[in-house]
Design an enzyme around this catalytic site. Sequence first.
Site, mmCIF file in Angstrom:
data_model
loop_
_atom_site.group_PDB
_atom_site.id
_atom_site.type_symbol
_atom_site.label_atom_id
_atom_site.label_comp_id
_atom_site.label_asym_id
_atom_site.label_seq_id
_atom_site.Cartn_x
_atom_site.Cartn_y
_atom_site.Cartn_z
ATOM 1 N N SER A 1 -99.342 -6.140 2.421
ATOM 2 C CA SER A 1 -100.059 -6.550 1.248
ATOM 3 C C SER A 1 -99.533 -7.670 0.761
ATOM 4 O O SER A 1 -99.370 -8.881 1.497
ATOM 5 C CB SER A 1 -100.676 -5.784 0.451
ATOM 6 O OG SER A 1 -101.973 -6.123 -0.457
ATOM 7 N N CYS B 1 -99.761 -1.075 0.969
ATOM 8 C CA CYS B 1 -100.760 -0.009 1.725
ATOM 9 C C CYS B 1 -99.668 0.801 2.361
ATOM 10 O O CYS B 1 -99.020 0.509 2.836
ATOM 11 C CB CYS B 1 -101.536 -0.705 2.892
ATOM 12 S SG CYS B 1 -102.504 -2.004 2.157
ATOM 13 N N HIS C 1 -94.779 -14.777 -11.207
ATOM 14 C CA HIS C 1 -94.782 -16.107 -11.953
ATOM 15 C C HIS C 1 -94.027 -15.997 -13.089
ATOM 16 O O HIS C 1 -93.831 -14.939 -13.786
ATOM 17 C CB HIS C 1 -96.460 -15.938 -12.713
ATOM 18 C CG HIS C 1 -97.223 -15.756 -11.711
ATOM 19 N ND1 HIS C 1 -97.854 -16.465 -10.833
ATOM 20 C CD2 HIS C 1 -97.878 -14.317 -11.244
ATOM 21 C CE1 HIS C 1 -98.927 -15.849 -9.949
ATOM 22 N NE2 HIS C 1 -98.721 -14.548 -9.974
#
Length: 125
Positions: free
Chosen positions: A65, A85, A70
């Site tokens: 995934s 996953c 940030h």
Amino acid sequence: MDDRGFHSVWDIVLHDNEILSDADSLNAFFYEVLKRSGFRIIGHLCHKFTDGGEGVTGLFLLSESHLSFHTYPETNYISIDVYTCGRPAIYIHNDIEKFFKNSKRFTARTLKRGSRLDTYPSITG
């Protein structure tokens, strides 16, 4: 196919914001952590902002995934998001905790996701 997933997030406030503007160091750290943990990196993007806050946004596309981060140097804050996953991101938690060991606040949470969950927590109100 088993669609079970794990969505882990870290909210970290540091005493010092120096690392939060260092795109090269952050990218190298996350790259090494993902590789060491056995995740397969299939793509990567990074953007260093230069028009104000001097933060960094990065995304690692994984076969499992993604990992995104940030930074907000103006508030000494980094947000890290990992969706995987099959297996949880617990494998990278200790590395993140060690790398940001001088944090003022370190919060980590994981949600289980997938079509077979009996109940979903409310995200409103």
